[in-house]
Design an enzyme around this catalytic site. Sequence first.
Site, short mmCIF file in Angstrom:
data_model
loop_
_atom_site.label_atom_id
_atom_site.label_comp_id
_atom_site.label_asym_id
_atom_site.label_seq_id
_atom_site.Cartn_x
_atom_site.Cartn_y
_atom_site.Cartn_z
N CYS A 1 0.63 4.94 1.96
CA CYS A 1 -0.45 4.92 2.94
C CYS A 1 -0.20 6.04 3.94
O CYS A 1 0.92 6.24 4.38
CB CYS A 1 -0.50 3.56 3.62
SG CYS A 1 -1.90 3.35 4.72
N HIS B 1 3.51 6.84 5.34
CA HIS B 1 4.46 5.76 5.60
C HIS B 1 4.41 4.83 4.39
O HIS B 1 3.86 5.21 3.36
CB HIS B 1 4.11 5.03 6.91
CG HIS B 1 2.66 4.68 7.06
ND1 HIS B 1 1.77 5.50 7.72
CD2 HIS B 1 1.94 3.61 6.65
CE1 HIS B 1 0.57 4.94 7.72
NE2 HIS B 1 0.64 3.79 7.06
N ASN B 2 5.02 3.67 4.46
CA ASN B 2 5.10 2.79 3.28
C ASN B 2 5.66 3.56 2.09
O ASN B 2 5.04 3.66 1.03
CB ASN B 2 3.72 2.20 2.94
CG ASN B 2 3.23 1.21 3.96
OD1 ASN B 2 3.85 1.02 5.00
ND2 ASN B 2 2.12 0.57 3.68
N HIS C 1 3.98 4.27 13.54
CA HIS C 1 2.87 4.78 12.73
C HIS C 1 1.52 4.45 13.35
O HIS C 1 0.48 4.73 12.77
CB HIS C 1 2.95 4.25 11.30
CG HIS C 1 2.37 2.88 11.08
ND1 HIS C 1 2.65 1.80 11.90
CD2 HIS C 1 1.52 2.40 10.13
CE1 HIS C 1 2.02 0.73 11.46
NE2 HIS C 1 1.32 1.06 10.40
N ASN D 1 -7.37 -1.94 8.03
CA ASN D 1 -7.36 -0.93 9.09
C ASN D 1 -7.56 0.49 8.59
O ASN D 1 -7.32 1.45 9.32
CB ASN D 1 -6.06 -1.02 9.90
CG ASN D 1 -4.83 -0.74 9.05
OD1 ASN D 1 -4.91 -0.48 7.85
ND2 ASN D 1 -3.66 -0.81 9.67
N ASP E 1 0.86 -1.19 0.00
CA ASP E 1 0.00 0.00 0.00
C ASP E 1 0.89 1.23 0.00
O ASP E 1 1.06 1.92 1.01
CB ASP E 1 -0.93 -0.03 1.22
CG ASP E 1 -2.04 1.01 1.12
OD1 ASP E 1 -2.20 1.59 0.03
OD2 ASP E 1 -2.72 1.23 2.12
N ALA F 1 -0.40 1.96 16.94
CA ALA F 1 -0.19 1.10 18.10
C ALA F 1 0.51 -0.20 17.71
O ALA F 1 1.30 -0.75 18.47
CB ALA F 1 -1.53 0.80 18.77
#
Length: 473
Positions: free
Chosen positions: A150, A339-340, A395, A227, A147, A397
Amino acid sequence: MENKRINGNDLLALGYKENRALGIALKINSKRHGLKRDEMLQKFKEVLADPESFSEDAIFEPLAKALLFPEEKDTSIIPLKESTDAYAVYGEEHIEEGARKQMDVAMRLPVSVAGALMPDAHQGYGLPIGGVLATENAIIPYAVGVDIGCRMALSIFDMEDVALLEKHDWLKKIILQNTRFGAGNGFLKHERLDHEVLENSLFQEIPFISNLKDKAWTQLGSSGGGNHFVEFGSINFEQEDQELGIPAGKYLALLTHSGSRGLGATIAGHYTKLAKELCKLPYQAQHLAYLGMDTEAGQEYWNAMNLAGDYASACHEVIHEKVLKDLGVDRMAKIENHHNFAWKEQYKGKELMVHRKGATPAAEGVLGIIPGSMASDGFLVRGKGVESSINSASHGAGRQMSRTQAIKNLKKQDMLQMLNDQGVTLIGSNMDEAPMAYKDIHTVMAAQEELVDIVANFSPKIVRMADDGSRED
């Protein structure tokens, strides 16, 4: 237990080595051939003990020959470093062994220069989720992830958070009207919106990407599965933030989490396959195949990755602008981080490619968003620029329970009770995203106090997620 899939660890426990034979065994297992799990494991044990007796077996012949006639050293395979380079680990006591092993392998790549593991880390493919890896002149598609780009996006509105109670049904309607969820889902032609990201020249220059333009247009402004979420909540500034120009107080805010949808997933799959063909690594490192930044393939992936990142940002922009229009109020601030992804950054005086797979950029003064779960706080943070973390933070929990474990072991009634206790309205989602499947966000934040300062707390109150069982695309 019979239905539990046989994996590489099961075969290693039988005595197999991390080599070509292990890969052949896993390929045979994927077809199962009518054998139950314990029967298949027994066969693998017998073949390993006496491969010659299986040299003409209809099913196990390829494995037997791989064991009987090990290949001479394949000079096309790029060797790893003999030992794992040191790397920083935050919240080590809460990180599973699988994530550590994956990071250990990543640090043995010949192109790896530095690494770090964030406190929300857990096992993924290639680089662990929560892994940060700095490489020299090389980019790793699977260290970026499927992803691509993301991200989190937060809009803070000039409206007190009491609206979450007083105007609950209206806010819920706004989310329902302006979002679309689930892998593969998008908008009908008469619903689609235009955006400048669709005019990117790569859609004309690279045939592979040009074939994805219609899918990108269809899914523009939508969210994936897993998520990914869109949620209204209360953001609490205990003191004025002068940089943002926001006085102390509690405000209505919109927080979104999703990525580059089918466009990014298809780009990731295409270039990961290409990297594996061009960069042959030992079995345990195959998912970390890299492309040289001085090669045509490396530059093409770099450009495609940036396109996917821009597209992910555009998806959030569409959602936030739709919601802003329906609210009819002023927006005090919008913060976004991703991120990613891989960035060209300076590290100890040298330009490196910094991969953050499920990790938030946290250079000095840089704002970021670290969510908890649908029933716990998230945090607006400002980075401290810690070199040992490669200017990164968690990024989120991070999962403490796999999706399969969550579905099998958690009770819906317990989740509903937790949501009720926190005053959260949930639209969609499945048990694999239950709050109990995640690590405690406060424990994670405590493990990275040296990496970020907390600016404000965000409490989700109206949450929408996919309800079709799909994962992130």
